[in-house]
Design a protein around this motif. Structure first.
Motif, mmCIF file in Angstrom:
data_model
loop_
_atom_site.group_PDB
_atom_site.id
_atom_site.type_symbol
_atom_site.label_atom_id
_atom_site.label_comp_id
_atom_site.label_asym_id
_atom_site.label_seq_id
_atom_site.Cartn_x
_atom_site.Cartn_y
_atom_site.Cartn_z
ATOM 1 N N VAL A 1 -6.698 2.289 -6.922
ATOM 2 C CA VAL A 1 -6.970 3.314 -5.808
ATOM 3 C C VAL A 1 -8.259 3.018 -4.721
ATOM 4 C CG1 VAL A 1 -7.696 5.910 -5.710
ATOM 5 C CG2 VAL A 1 -6.046 5.013 -7.435
ATOM 6 N N ASN A 2 -7.789 3.158 -3.540
ATOM 7 C CA ASN A 2 -8.839 2.998 -2.512
ATOM 8 C C ASN A 2 -10.101 3.332 -3.390
ATOM 9 O OD1 ASN A 2 -10.755 3.142 -0.418
ATOM 10 N ND2 ASN A 2 -9.142 3.985 1.072
ATOM 11 N N ALA A 3 -10.986 2.184 -3.292
ATOM 12 C CA ALA A 3 -12.550 2.555 -3.908
ATOM 13 C C ALA A 3 -13.327 3.350 -3.224
ATOM 14 C CB ALA A 3 -13.093 1.091 -3.960
ATOM 15 N N ALA A 4 -13.211 3.553 -1.627
ATOM 16 C CA ALA A 4 -14.130 4.037 -1.001
ATOM 17 C C ALA A 4 -13.825 5.669 -1.077
ATOM 18 C CB ALA A 4 -13.789 3.790 0.708
ATOM 19 N N GLY B 1 0.802 -1.237 -0.017
ATOM 20 C CA GLY B 1 0.164 -0.113 0.102
ATOM 21 C C GLY B 1 0.969 1.288 0.071
ATOM 22 N N ALA B 2 0.220 2.406 -0.678
ATOM 23 C CA ALA B 2 1.007 3.496 -0.712
ATOM 24 C C ALA B 2 0.159 4.751 -1.117
ATOM 25 C CB ALA B 2 2.294 3.346 -1.789
ATOM 26 N N ALA B 3 -0.058 5.793 -0.224
ATOM 27 C CA ALA B 3 -0.814 6.968 -0.488
ATOM 28 C C ALA B 3 -2.048 6.700 -1.123
ATOM 29 C CB ALA B 3 0.310 7.646 -1.316
ATOM 30 N N GLY B 4 -2.907 5.746 -0.689
ATOM 31 C CA GLY B 4 -4.134 5.467 -1.057
ATOM 32 C C GLY B 4 -4.381 4.565 -2.120
ATOM 33 N N SER B 5 -3.407 4.022 -2.440
ATOM 34 C CA SER B 5 -3.475 2.883 -3.399
ATOM 35 C C SER B 5 -2.706 1.608 -3.239
ATOM 36 C CB SER B 5 -2.538 3.306 -4.726
ATOM 37 O OG SER B 5 -3.304 4.494 -5.280
ATOM 38 N N VAL B 6 -3.267 0.487 -3.517
ATOM 39 C CA VAL B 6 -2.620 -0.883 -3.338
ATOM 40 C C VAL B 6 -1.872 -1.108 -4.706
ATOM 41 C CG1 VAL B 6 -2.882 -3.089 -2.838
ATOM 42 C CG2 VAL B 6 -4.117 -1.589 -1.731
ATOM 43 N N TYR B 7 -0.712 -1.606 -4.436
ATOM 44 C CA TYR B 7 0.267 -1.992 -5.661
ATOM 45 C C TYR B 7 0.545 -3.497 -5.655
ATOM 46 C CZ TYR B 7 0.961 3.146 -6.644
ATOM 47 O OH TYR B 7 0.925 4.359 -7.179
ATOM 48 N N THR B 8 0.415 -4.269 -6.642
ATOM 49 C CA THR B 8 0.569 -5.611 -6.605
ATOM 50 C C THR B 8 1.627 -5.932 -7.833
ATOM 51 O OG1 THR B 8 -1.661 -6.031 -5.910
ATOM 52 C CG2 THR B 8 -0.325 -7.833 -6.736
ATOM 53 N N PRO B 9 2.765 -6.282 -7.276
ATOM 54 C CA PRO B 9 3.745 -6.997 -8.422
ATOM 55 C C PRO B 9 3.619 -8.077 -8.472
ATOM 56 C CG PRO B 9 4.848 -5.703 -6.375
ATOM 57 C CD PRO B 9 3.368 -6.019 -5.987
ATOM 58 N N PRO C 1 -15.640 9.171 -12.532
ATOM 59 C CA PRO C 1 -15.733 7.880 -12.810
ATOM 60 C C PRO C 1 -14.900 6.843 -12.004
ATOM 61 C CG PRO C 1 -14.427 8.835 -14.652
ATOM 62 C CD PRO C 1 -14.699 9.997 -13.603
ATOM 63 N N PHE C 2 -15.280 5.672 -11.847
ATOM 64 C CA PHE C 2 -14.470 4.702 -10.910
ATOM 65 C C PHE C 2 -13.386 4.281 -11.797
ATOM 66 C CE2 PHE C 2 -13.742 0.366 -9.652
ATOM 67 C CZ PHE C 2 -13.281 0.591 -8.209
ATOM 68 N N THR C 3 -12.182 4.100 -11.101
ATOM 69 C CA THR C 3 -11.078 3.685 -11.902
ATOM 70 C C THR C 3 -10.704 2.126 -11.127
ATOM 71 O OG1 THR C 3 -10.098 5.783 -12.163
ATOM 72 C CG2 THR C 3 -8.717 3.811 -12.388
ATOM 73 N N PRO C 4 -11.170 1.091 -11.995
ATOM 74 C CA PRO C 4 -10.823 -0.218 -11.515
ATOM 75 C C PRO C 4 -9.338 -0.586 -11.333
ATOM 76 C CG PRO C 4 -11.604 -0.365 -13.824
ATOM 77 C CD PRO C 4 -11.310 0.987 -13.545
ATOM 78 N N LEU C 5 -9.094 -1.806 -10.684
ATOM 79 C CA LEU C 5 -7.789 -2.366 -10.936
ATOM 80 C C LEU C 5 -7.308 -2.356 -12.280
ATOM 81 C CD1 LEU C 5 -5.579 -3.846 -9.214
ATOM 82 C CD2 LEU C 5 -6.975 -6.155 -9.823
ATOM 83 N N HIS C 6 -6.039 -1.619 -12.330
ATOM 84 C CA HIS C 6 -5.462 -1.648 -13.888
ATOM 85 C C HIS C 6 -3.894 -2.072 -13.815
ATOM 86 C CE1 HIS C 6 -5.063 2.197 -12.141
ATOM 87 N NE2 HIS C 6 -3.812 2.240 -12.691
ATOM 88 N N ILE C 7 -3.342 -2.193 -15.011
ATOM 89 C CA ILE C 7 -2.189 -2.653 -14.864
ATOM 90 C C ILE C 7 -1.492 -1.147 -14.993
ATOM 91 C CG2 ILE C 7 -0.176 -3.341 -16.571
ATOM 92 C CD1 ILE C 7 -2.099 -5.506 -17.271
ATOM 93 N N GLU C 8 -0.542 -0.913 -13.942
ATOM 94 C CA GLU C 8 0.137 0.518 -13.896
ATOM 95 C C GLU C 8 1.326 0.397 -14.885
ATOM 96 O OE1 GLU C 8 0.665 4.327 -11.998
ATOM 97 O OE2 GLU C 8 -0.948 3.005 -12.453
#
Length: 176
Positions: A138-141, A104-112, A146-153
């Protein structure tokens, strides 16, 4: 596939690992005889590994608009037509993923997600690529439409001489 992978590497993208081999094509790896519709449809954004598997499912099914959409606002090859052109000779693609971590970092969750990708072209040439995808949500709450879903960064991989079954990196890290 080659142009896509090159573009990802040039963009400094990082490939993330998933848990298991996910066969995405029913064709013989060298004949390309299966039709895209023979591959079962998978569209899963429940975690980083599932998202990467969905990406390669879309590629195997030749659903390039869906594949392109998994990259959010940072598409890998620039424009859509370049992305599609990168797969014009690809007849088979498979992905194998490794151990996934979340940070987690600054309101986001990153997954390598560490991955190995095997592609076969129309001429029967098999190539293996290895590297990492980084997915992000990005934290969904706290999101507003528009909502930004889980995506490839980002994604980064390179061609390797290692056998597909042994090519998944042991670990991938999130960007600092």
């Amino acid at each position: 596939m080659n142009r896509f992978l090159t573009a990802l590497g040039l963009a400094g993208a990082t490939f993330l690992a998933v848990h298991a081999l996910a066969p995405l094509s029913a064709s013989s790896p060298f004949t390309g005889t299966a039709q895209a519709q023979d591959v079962p449809y998978v569209d899963d954004r429940s975690d980083g590994a599932a998202l990467v598997r969905s990406l390669y499912n879309a590629i195997a099914r030749q659903e390039y608009a869906r594949a392109y959409s998994y990259f959010g606002d940072r598409p890998p090859a620039g424009d859509y037509q370049s992305f599609v052109a990168g797969y014009k000779d690809t007849v088979d693609v498979k992905v194998k993923t490794g151990a996934v971590t979340q940070e987690g970092a600054a309101g986001s969750v990153y997954t390598p997600v560490p991955v190995a990708v095997r592609s076969v072209d129309k001429g029967g040439r098999e190539r293996v690529f290895a590297g990492c995808y980084i997915t992000r949500i990005v934290n969904a709450a706290v999101q507003e439409p528009p909502f930004t879903p889980l995506h490839i960064e980002s994604a980064e991989l390179e061609e390797v001489k290692t056998a597909f079954d042994d090519a998944v990196p042991k670990v991938c890290h999130t960007p600092s």
